[in-house]
Structure formats: structure tokens, C-alpha cells
Design an enzyme around this catalytic site. Structure first.
Site, PDB file in Angstrom:
ATOM      1  N   ASP A 152      25.853 -22.060  -4.964  1.00  0.00           N
ATOM      2  CA  ASP A 152      27.016 -21.999  -4.074  1.00  0.00           C
ATOM      3  C   ASP A 152      27.604 -20.582  -4.061  1.00  0.00           C
ATOM      4  OD1 ASP A 152      29.716 -22.865  -2.872  1.00  0.00           O
ATOM      5  OD2 ASP A 152      28.654 -24.761  -3.027  1.00  0.00           O
ATOM      6  N   ASP A 181      17.368 -12.021 -23.123  1.00  0.00           N
ATOM      7  CA  ASP A 181      16.372 -13.096 -23.080  1.00  0.00           C
ATOM      8  C   ASP A 181      15.200 -12.755 -22.160  1.00  0.00           C
ATOM      9  OD1 ASP A 181      17.606 -13.354 -20.634  1.00  0.00           O
ATOM     10  OD2 ASP A 181      17.894 -15.523 -20.774  1.00  0.00           O
ATOM     11  N   HIS A 207      34.760 -22.190  -2.696  1.00  0.00           N
ATOM     12  CA  HIS A 207      33.924 -23.352  -2.383  1.00  0.00           C
ATOM     13  C   HIS A 207      33.128 -23.822  -3.606  1.00  0.00           C
ATOM     14  CE1 HIS A 207      30.566 -25.507  -0.365  1.00  0.00           C
ATOM     15  NE2 HIS A 207      31.457 -25.756   0.574  1.00  0.00           N
ATOM     16  N   VAL A 218      36.605 -30.776 -16.796  1.00  0.00           N
ATOM     17  CA  VAL A 218      36.742 -31.306 -18.151  1.00  0.00           C
ATOM     18  C   VAL A 218      37.667 -32.528 -18.140  1.00  0.00           C
ATOM     19  CG1 VAL A 218      37.546 -30.784 -20.485  1.00  0.00           C
ATOM     20  CG2 VAL A 218      36.370 -29.029 -19.123  1.00  0.00           C
ATOM     21  N   ASN A 221      41.699 -33.602 -20.918  1.00  0.00           N
ATOM     22  CA  ASN A 221      42.233 -32.403 -21.562  1.00  0.00           C
ATOM     23  C   ASN A 221      43.690 -32.161 -21.171  1.00  0.00           C
ATOM     24  OD1 ASN A 221      41.830 -31.672 -18.941  1.00  0.00           O
ATOM     25  ND2 ASN A 221      40.908 -29.678 -19.385  1.00  0.00           N
ATOM     26  N   SER A 364      29.960 -31.092   1.839  1.00  0.00           N
ATOM     27  CA  SER A 364      29.988 -30.210   0.667  1.00  0.00           C
ATOM     28  C   SER A 364      30.708 -30.855  -0.506  1.00  0.00           C
ATOM     29  CB  SER A 364      30.737 -28.912   0.998  1.00  0.00           C
ATOM     30  OG  SER A 364      29.928 -28.047   1.724  1.00  0.00           O
TER      31      SER A 364
HETATM   32 CA    CA Z   1      40.940 -31.919 -16.840  1.00  0.00          CA
HETATM   33 CA    CA Z   2      19.046 -12.345 -19.202  1.00  0.00          CA
END
Ligand code: CA
Ligand code: CA
Length: 683
Positions: A152, A181, A207, A218, A221, A364
């Protein structure tokens, strides 16, 4: 998010192509004949390979002054090149949304898509059953949990409601300026900016952050919202600039990064633009489940191709949008065979950058609801393949009457049903019979089996497949599916009529019938012998693409260029004129005396002003007219089919009429491709 690209634009002087022959030296030789050189190489996995084609798709710079179209024309003639296409430019339209608000205090009630008790004026239960699903799993953000790539505009990975659910690249040391890495991207800690080719996918648009919150904000919380998967591992893959621009190359980079880093699910709330072979192959090269938006142009994807949704890729799941009444959101595209499921997508409240929240609407927003359900399923069943997750989502969805023919499943996603721990296949449908064969399809019936080895409640879905090849346990997925809901009792006969677009050729086909439960377990297949669908004869045809028509015109009817359909006939008066009180469009005489089962098919868009009415009428004598269909407003173009068997043996005329009571018309009715079919008499 829509890529506006009706007249495709592309990066000047660049081409994406694949050579048929492997071997880099040879590749460079061929390209040097074009005076071109490779500037970027996209490595697709073995899965996508055709043995006589080279592994990589390459981005090539053409010599100065060479036109892309001229180069493509030559390359398409070149037998050594598998395909060549422009590096398309994409642009997002202006984004419409309500203003971001400060932290709200009535959070749960805004999330009708997760739990709907009618608190927003909608229908109680028109939701994905998130609380029920959370009794089974809330997702898994441990290193073993599924990795969800949000393809996105990036994600605000510092958002307090997202930060704890962001994926962190275990092989990368943040901020040391080194690609620790060795994956080709420096400091890619939470994902990849495929547009700018950096390791920072921060979202300056909103977006992508909004989609990410719906998938996996989450949970529990004490702030903001909760995502469908309250524990999740979100990877930000930014293919759009903050201004909403992208290219084919940027999309390729993003998809290949997600694949390389092991994404299990990709969430794709974007679409539009031309067919792009390279992008299609990048989707196919990955084993992830690709969840994809159906689009917001309120058209039928079965009739008008829309990408990536319409790419023929098995591990793709295409999503339409519903509102809080369990109806198709007015903007949503649909497709009885090209769209898989529907999910909440209207007035969806979620995270936006800088710790804020906002409501957005679109397919979307429906797409991340389904990506979130996929994340829950993948958390609970870590060994499930993309196909198994897709099946659980499709067959676990709730069939909703108002969503009939919106998608393959006719369903709105139900996370709880898709998560059920059930490994026992239902019994097979019994005494399968073919009741009717005609040029539009066939009617089949069977005795409804029980779930759980035929011992349980009536099975939720009986699936018919149709193919021109014999259908077996091995190849049934290649045959076209028709899902039928079963609301009747065990061992009662239940029927379903397959209706296809009339074919002007005789067809030899096979059918299979199979029961499928909400967890995607399948009964043994019951296959039929080969049967013949007779051919249709075209008895009358008017496509309305010319200003001259065989129909008689009265009132406001005129030829008009529709932005989606091109040249059509419309009852809307020219801008600024008052509508005439009656407008009619009358067909010539159509002879139905020599054919059986006459059937009328046409495409229509209806947008009538208040108090105006429209109808389709028929006459057999040119004097007395009777109503065939009262025309209702349609939210875009739809294909209409009407059985004319009551007029078999007669000669008829058809008439569309629009009555305007107050001189206002809005867009009236518009008509395209009208055809009458019949079947030759069996002597
Ligand atoms: Ca939350
Ligand atoms: Ca990397």
C-alpha cells in the site's frame, strides 16, 4: 485505492520484458540489438517458471529518442521475447475521507464491521463475528505467527495502536546504513519502500495505515481501535508514493520483497490500469494468499476486467464491500465468478498517521477485514495452505440474500465460522439428477446430505462444477464453480439452475456435485456423464453503439457516450434541458414463432429522479402493451435477463418507457447490447 489509468501512461524510454531463453550473455546480446541495456532484474521464484523461459523479468532502458510503442511493436514480433510491456505509471485519485479526529471515547460502537448490534443504524449481526472468533484465537504476533504484508502507501509504524504489531526484520540492525541480512535493502526494519527503493516504508499518505489498523491494530491496549487480528505481524510494503503515484516496477519490487521475506498473506487494497503480465506473474510466483480489492467503480468485474482482481491466480481472494445493513456498498464492484466474498467496507473506522483515527469507505477497507480473518485462520492452523485458508473464508462466509451473485460465495465473511476446528467431511449429495438442459445452462437436483460424515446438520454448501473435461478429485478446481446454499432438511431434494450467458455453439459438458462445510472439508465428488447443452440462436440484436438504431425513438432517448460502456442509448435529456414527460424506445417486430425458450438479455444502468418511473413493456399486436419489468435504480451497469417463453410462437415488440413527472431526469436509463435468443425447434 484506485489506480486511475483509463488512458495508460508509462515511464518514457522503459520496457519490462522476459526473454524466452535463459542465460544472461544471450539476453544481453539480444537487448544490445535494440541498443538497450538492463537496469533492473526481478527474480521470480521457480514456481512461476515455464521451462523454456528465462527466470527473470527485466526492466530495460531504450536508446535515447526511441519510442516505447515502436520498441514494443518490434519486440512483440521477436520470437526470442516471451512478453514485453510498458512500465506503466499509476496515480491515485484525490482521496475522500472525513477529517482525522482526536482519540474518541466511544470506540467499540464505531467498529460495526467487527461487532454490529445495530448501533450505527444498521442490521444487528451484519458483521464478521469478531468477538466469537476471538474466543478461538486473537492471532499470533510471535516469530512463528503469520506474516502479513500490507502492499500500500506504507504504514505509520510508530502509531501507538500499531507499533507493537509491526513485523521487525530479525536480520537487520536498524540505522547502521548496512544491508545486514543481504536482501538488497539497507535498514529494512519494518518493511520496504519499493517506490523510493529505501528501507523506510513510513506512510505520509494514510491509506496504508488505515488498512493496517483494520487488519491488526493492537487489541486490549486501552486506546483507539482493535484490528480483526488483535495480535498480528504487519509488514509495511510501500508501493505508492505519499502523493499516490506508482509504477509497474514499483509494484513488482514490493510483491517480490514480500515473497522473499516470507509473507504468508498479502493485503492489496488497490487496483486499476491495464493488464500487466509481469505483475500477474509476481502474484503467481508467491505461495502467499493474496487478498485483493474488487474496486469502487460499481461495475460487474465479470463483464469488465479489473486488475489485479481479475488475474487468473489460484491463491488470490477478491473482496467486495458491504455496508452495515449487509447490503453491497453502492460503490463496490461485484462479479458472480470474478469476486470471491464480501466484507464490511463502508464507514470503516481505523488508524491514520500521527496517532490519529478516521473513517474511510471502499473495497480498500473491505480487503483488510478479510486479510485479518486470513491472519486469524493462519494463526490457528499454521500448516494451512493459501488454498485452505481461502476455502475456509469462502465456505465459512454467511450467505446473505442481498449479496446473491455479488460473488462466488454470495457471502459476507464470518471469521468465527471460518475458524471452526472441523476435519470431518460432509456426506456426498445423493441421487444427483440432471433435470433440464438448455442453451442457457442446466438444472440439477440432489438429496441434501448431512455435515460431519452425513451424521450432522444439513451441509452449508453444495457446490456444482461444470467443465468441458471429465471432472475428477484431481482436477475439479479447474472447473467453473457454482455454490448453492442449502436451507432445506436432510435428504430432501434440492435443485439449482445454472444460468450462463447464452452460447451460439453447442457445448459438450460434464458436471460434478460436492458438499462442502464451513471449514472447507469436501465430500467425495459425484460426477455426471457427458451431456450436450444445445446452441442458442440469435433472434434479434441491437448493440446501441451507433446513433442509428432499429428502435423507434420518442421523447428524450438519444445516443450518448457513457464513460464506462462507450456509445449507448440514454433517456437523459442534454444537460440543462427539462425532461419530456414521456420518453420511449420501441423495438421493431421480433419473431419468436420458430424457436423455443426465447430469452431477452440487455445491459442497463438506471438512475431515475424522484417520482419518475420506468418500465419495460411488451406487445404482440402493436396496440396493447403489458409490463415485463418495472425498472428500479441500479447503482451502475447490470446485465438483465428475462424469460420470454410466455411469448413463444408469437411476434413481439419491446418498449422501454420513462415517465418524468417534474421535468427532472437525473441520468435516466441507459441501454447497451440488447439481444434475444432462442433454441431451434427439436423437429
Ligand atoms: Ca488498540
Ligand atoms: Ca536488508
Amino acid at each position: 485505492m484506485k489506480l486511475t489509468n483509463r488512458t495508460p501512461k508509462y515511464v518514457p524510454g522503459e520496457v519490462l520484458l522476459r526473454l524466452k531463453n535463459s542465460g544472461n550473455t544471450l539476453s544481453d546480446d539480444i537487448l544490445s540489438e535494440y541498443g538497450s541495456n538492463i537496469v533492473e532484474r526481478f527474480e521470480l521464484s521457480e514456481a512461476s517458471l515455464n521451462s523454456n523461459e528465462s527466470h527473470d523479468i527485466v526492466r530495460v532502458k531504450l536508446p535515447q529518442g526511441v519510442d516505447v510503442n515502436d520498441a514494443l511493436a518490434q519486440m512483440k514480433q521477436d520470437e526470442r521475447i516471451a512478453f514485453a510491456e510498458p512500465n506503466y505509471l499509476y496515480r491515485l485519485p484525490e482521496f475522500q475521507a472525513t477529517e482525522p479526529t482526536a482519540l474518541p471515547n466511544d470506540l467499540t460502537s464505531k467498529l460495526w464491521g467487527l461487532h454490529n448490534e445495530g448501533q450505527t443504524g444498521g442490521k444487528p449481526g451484519a458483521d464478521i463475528n469478531a468477538p466469537e472468533a476471538w474466543q478461538i484465537t486473537q492471532g499470533d504476533n510471535s516469530p512463528n505467527g503469520p506474516l502479513i504484508a500490507v502492499i500500500d502507501t506504507g504504514i505509520d509504524y510508530t502509531h501507538p495502536d500499531l507499533a507493537a504489531n509491526m513485523w521487525t526484520n530479525p536480520g537487520e540492525i536498524p540505522g547502521d546504513g548496512i544491508d545486514n541480512d543481504g536482501n538488497g535493502v539497507v535498514d529494512d526494519v519494518h518493511g520496504y519502500n519499493a517506490f523510493a527503493q529505501t528501507g523506510d516504508p513510513m506512510d505520509g499518505h494514510s491509506h496504508g495505515t488505515h488498512c493496517a489498523g483494520t487488519i491488526g491494530a493492537v487489541g486490549d491496549n486501552g486506546i483507539g481501535v482493535v484490528g480483526v487480528s488483535p495480535k498480528a505481524k504487519l509488514m509495511a510494503v510501500k508501493i505508492f508514493s505519499d502523493e499516490g503515484e506508482s509504477t509497474s516496477a514499483s509494484i513488482l519490487r514490493g510483491l517480490l520483497y514480500a515473497n522473499k521475506m516470507g509473507a504468508d498473506i498479502t493485503s492489496n487494497s488497490w487496483g486499476g490500469g491495464p493488464y500487466n503480465e509481469a505483475v500477474k506473474e509476481a502474484f503467481a510466483a508467491s505461495e502467499a494468499l493474496h487478498v485483493v480489492a474488487a474496486g469502487n467503480d460499481k461495475v460487474d468485474n465479470d463483464a469488465i476486467d479489473y486488475y489485479p482482481a481479475n488475474y487468473d491466480v489460484d491463491n488470490m481472494l477478491v473482496v467486495a464491500a458491504t455496508d452495515h445493513r449487509d447490503e453491497r456498498a453502492a460503490f463496490s464492484q461485484w462479479g458472480a465468478s470474478k469476486v470471491d466474498v464480501a466484507a464490511p467496507g463502508k464507514d470503516i473506522y481505523s488508524t491514520v498517521p500521527n496517532g490519529k483515527y478516521a473513517s474511510y469507505s471502499g473495497t480498500s477497507m473491505a480487503t483488510p477485514h478479510v486479510s485479518g480473518v486470513a491472519a486469524l485462520v493462519a494463526s490457528q492452523y499454521p500448516d494451512a495452505t493459501a488454498q485452505q485458508i481461502k476455502d475456509r473464508i469462502i465456505y465459512g462466509s454467511d450467505k446473505v440474500h442481498d449479496l446473491t451473485d455479488i460473488s462466488v460465495s454470495d457471502g459476507r465473511v464470518n471469521a468465527a465460522a471460518s475458524l471452526e476446528n472441523d476435519t470431518i467431511a460432509p456426506g456426498s449429495p445423493k441421487q444427483v439428477q440432471i433435470e433440464d438442459l438448455n442453451y442457457r445452462g442446466a438444472a440439477l437436483s440432489w438429496l441434501t446430505p448431512g455435515d460431519d460424515g452425513d451424521q450432522g446438520a444439513p451441509v452449508s454448501t453444495v457446490e456444482i462444477r461444470m467443465s468441458e473435461k471429465p471432472i475428477t478429485e484431481e482436477n475439479f478446481r479447474e472447473a467453473k464453480p457454482f455454490l448453492t446454499g442449502s436451507e432445506n432438511a436432510l435428504n430432501e431434494r434440492h435443485g439449482y439452475a445454472i444460468q450462463e450467458t447464452p452460447s451460439l455453439k453447442e457445448r459438450q459438458v460434464y458436471f460434478s456435485v460436492q458438499a462442502v462445510d464451513n471449514a472447507g472439508n469436501r465430500s467425495p465428488l459425484v460426477s455426471t456423464e457427458q451431456v450436450t447443452l444445445p446452441k442458442a440462436e440469435l433472434l434479434f440484436n441491437e448493440d446501441f453503439t451507433s446513433s442509428r438504431t432499429s428502435f423507434d425513438i420518442d421523447g428524450d432517448f438519444r445516443s450518448f457516450k457513457d464513460p464506462i460502456k462507450g456509445q449507448v442509448f440514454t433517456s437523459a435529456p442534454p444537460r440543462g434541458s427539462r425532461a419530456k414527460s414521456t420518453s420511449t424506445l420501441t423495438s421493431p417486430r421480433i419473431n419468436l414463432s420458430k424457436h423455443e425458450n426465447p430469452f431477452l438479455q440487455f445491459e442497463m444502468s438506471a438512475d431515475l429522479a424522484i417520482a419518475n418511473t420506468a418500465e419495460l413493456e411488451v406487445t404482440t399486436d402493436g396496440r396493447r402493451w403489458s409490463q415485463l419489468e418495472r425498472i428500479e435504480n441500479s447503482d451502475g451497469w447490470k446485465t438483465h435477463g428475462l424469460d420470454l417463453s410466455a411469448y413463444e410462437g408469437k411476434t413481439v415488440q419491446l418498449r422501454f418507457s420513462v415517465n418524468s413527472r417534474i421535468g427532472r431526469a437525473k441520468n435516466g436509463i441507459s441501454l447497451s447490447s440488447l439481444q434475444v435468443f432462442g433454441q431451434a425447434d427439436k423437429e
